[in-house]
Design a protein around this motif. Sequence first.
Motif, PDB file in Angstrom:
ATOM      1  N   UNK A 185       0.813  -1.103   0.039  1.00 43.92           N
ATOM      2  CA  UNK A 185      -0.072  -0.099   0.089  1.00 43.92           C
ATOM      3  C   UNK A 185       0.810   1.313   0.121  1.00 43.92           C
ATOM      4  N   UNK A 186       0.214   2.248  -0.467  1.00 44.48           N
ATOM      5  CA  UNK A 186       1.217   3.607  -0.645  1.00 44.48           C
ATOM      6  C   UNK A 186       0.958   4.574   0.423  1.00 44.48           C
ATOM      7  N   UNK A 187       2.067   4.966   1.277  1.00 40.79           N
ATOM      8  CA  UNK A 187       1.995   5.870   2.182  1.00 40.79           C
ATOM      9  C   UNK A 187       2.683   7.020   1.845  1.00 40.79           C
ATOM     10  N   UNK A 188       2.153   8.240   1.512  1.00 44.41           N
ATOM     11  CA  UNK A 188       2.966   9.490   1.263  1.00 44.41           C
ATOM     12  C   UNK A 188       4.018   9.938   2.264  1.00 44.41           C
ATOM     13  N   UNK A 189       4.865  10.461   1.987  1.00 41.95           N
ATOM     14  CA  UNK A 189       5.999  11.062   2.780  1.00 41.95           C
ATOM     15  C   UNK A 189       6.301  12.711   2.652  1.00 41.95           C
ATOM     16  N   UNK A 190       6.557  13.009   3.687  1.00 41.41           N
ATOM     17  CA  UNK A 190       6.801  14.554   3.409  1.00 41.41           C
ATOM     18  C   UNK A 190       8.141  14.947   2.581  1.00 41.41           C
ATOM     19  N   UNK A 191       7.724  15.980   1.546  1.00 38.86           N
ATOM     20  CA  UNK A 191       8.816  16.555   0.870  1.00 38.86           C
ATOM     21  C   UNK A 191       9.909  17.263   1.476  1.00 38.86           C
TER      22      UNK A 191
END
Length: 239
Positions: A38-44
């Motif tokens: 599953x995709x978990x977005x991370x901070x840029x």
Amino acid sequence: MAQPTLLLTRPAPQSQRFAAEFAARFPEVPVLVAPLMQIQNLALLQDVAGVDALILTSENAALALAPQTILRPPVWCVGPRTAAAARAAGFPVAGVAEDAQALAALLRAKAPGARLLHARGRHVASDFPGWLAPVGITVAEATVYEQVDCPLPPEAHALFSGSGPVLAPLFSPRSALLLAKAAPPRRLHVAAISPAVAGAAEPLAPLRLELAARPDSGAMLEALGRLIATLQASPPHGA
């Protein structure tokens, strides 16, 4: 011939989209969506303002990056799906190539001396900094999403315990490795999106493997069609 089942192990949104495309073409074949990631977005964390353009190698990168910056530098994309997601988020698309190696070749020709940022997942097979540094193109990297492993659901284990053939389209080397790790699959008929994925699928010991003619969903459907045709032409067990 026992009825085959299509097993989809990509993250749920991509699996569900491909399931719909597959069902439109092969409505008689049941589909099991069993994501292994599953995709978990991370901070840029990197500064987008200091680059000439972005490299996007997946639609997940475009979706993770877009809400985190108001800047919209040009983007160089792998695949039409990534380009479409980037355009929808307001990024001007400078160029599109069918795979990472082809995009690197395009950048060597079209972006000499550029400062680029590759927005990517934590697990990638490409090496844009290494590929492009010899020609004076600087590539920084920003990990903007994580591919989190998921356990194989009970329905998939039950599928492997049955007697019917299993069709497994594999879209990345990581998908192949996770499937091999999750269970010792049997009766697998694999469609691989690239030679690298075909190599990663070797531990699965597929009964048959079809390589997609192009790295896109249309070619994967064609490869699955060839697998289905071969199964339909096979005599019943014991005949």
